[in-house]
Design an enzyme around this catalytic site. Sequence first.
Site, PDB file in Angstrom:
ATOM      1  N   PRO A   5       1.007  -0.951   0.096  1.00  0.00           N
ATOM      2  CG  PRO A   5      -0.115  -1.863   1.641  1.00  0.00           C
ATOM      3  CD  PRO A   5       0.675  -2.358   1.772  1.00  0.00           C
ATOM      4  CD  GLU A   6       3.482   2.346  -4.552  1.00  0.00           C
ATOM      5  OE1 GLU A   6       3.721   3.695  -5.182  1.00  0.00           O
ATOM      6  OE2 GLU A   6       3.866   1.795  -4.715  1.00  0.00           O
TER       7      GLU A   6
END
Length: 271
Positions: free
Chosen positions: A2-3
């Site tokens: 996840p960014e």
Amino acid sequence: MPELPEVETIKNELMPHILGRRLTGVTLCWEGIVRKPSVAEFHSRLIGQEITGLGRRGKYLIFNLSSGEALIIHLKMTGSLLLSPATDEPNKFTRAIIHLDNNCQLHFRDPRKFGAMWLVADINSVVRKLGPEPLNENFTPQLLLERLAKRKAPIKALLFDQSLIAGIGNMYADEALFSAGIHPERPGESLSPEEVERLHHSIQEVLWSAIGNKGASVDTYFRPNGKLGTAHFQFQVAHRGGQPCPTCGTPIARLPIRNRGSYFCPNCQAL
Ligand SMILES: [Zn+2]
């Protein structure tokens, strides 16, 4: 992993369900997920507190608590936070369950166990080293130019360096560099002011677009309701090795930079 857009989506979608709720308990299925303080103190300081705010800094989720302390969560490689009815049982990847006073639970699932939680009085003890937020007003092309000055590392590696800019990882670095027409191995300091301006615009554009599409579910990312994001359907190069470049048709190449696969078009992003 996840960014920024994935963590921002989780924040936005959790907010209406958890703001103002009280924490009634925490079940730790794997105690190693708590980095600070001790597990006993984590329990005693957390229980009974109200969630007064939810924020994001880089890839960290920050739960503000009524005591003035903050619960900080990093999902690392494979973590997800799922809202479940209080009757839901943990599965084999559930590392922690946060119980709320509205018959809801937050399940922290993390197959690879890199995820982490901190309970701290000062959030800077965890996030102090992060660079600027790329979607904030103070992140200007001029600031990006200054931060790239005298940096000889490949621009791709600089973009996912969290101390240079917070929140960008492998996928969105590839997308931003393609959109700006910049080869991922160019040394940061070699970019002209015009190229930096283009890159700045591309960074903001790919991040906003991915937030609009609720993040990219290329591997294990889920939204809090268990649904997938759709941002990966918009990817031009990330995770598309061998497929034709959407602009010129050249096969998209993959190159390892600092142990991460970097996808780019050798024609549109020539050295
Ligand atoms: Zn191309």
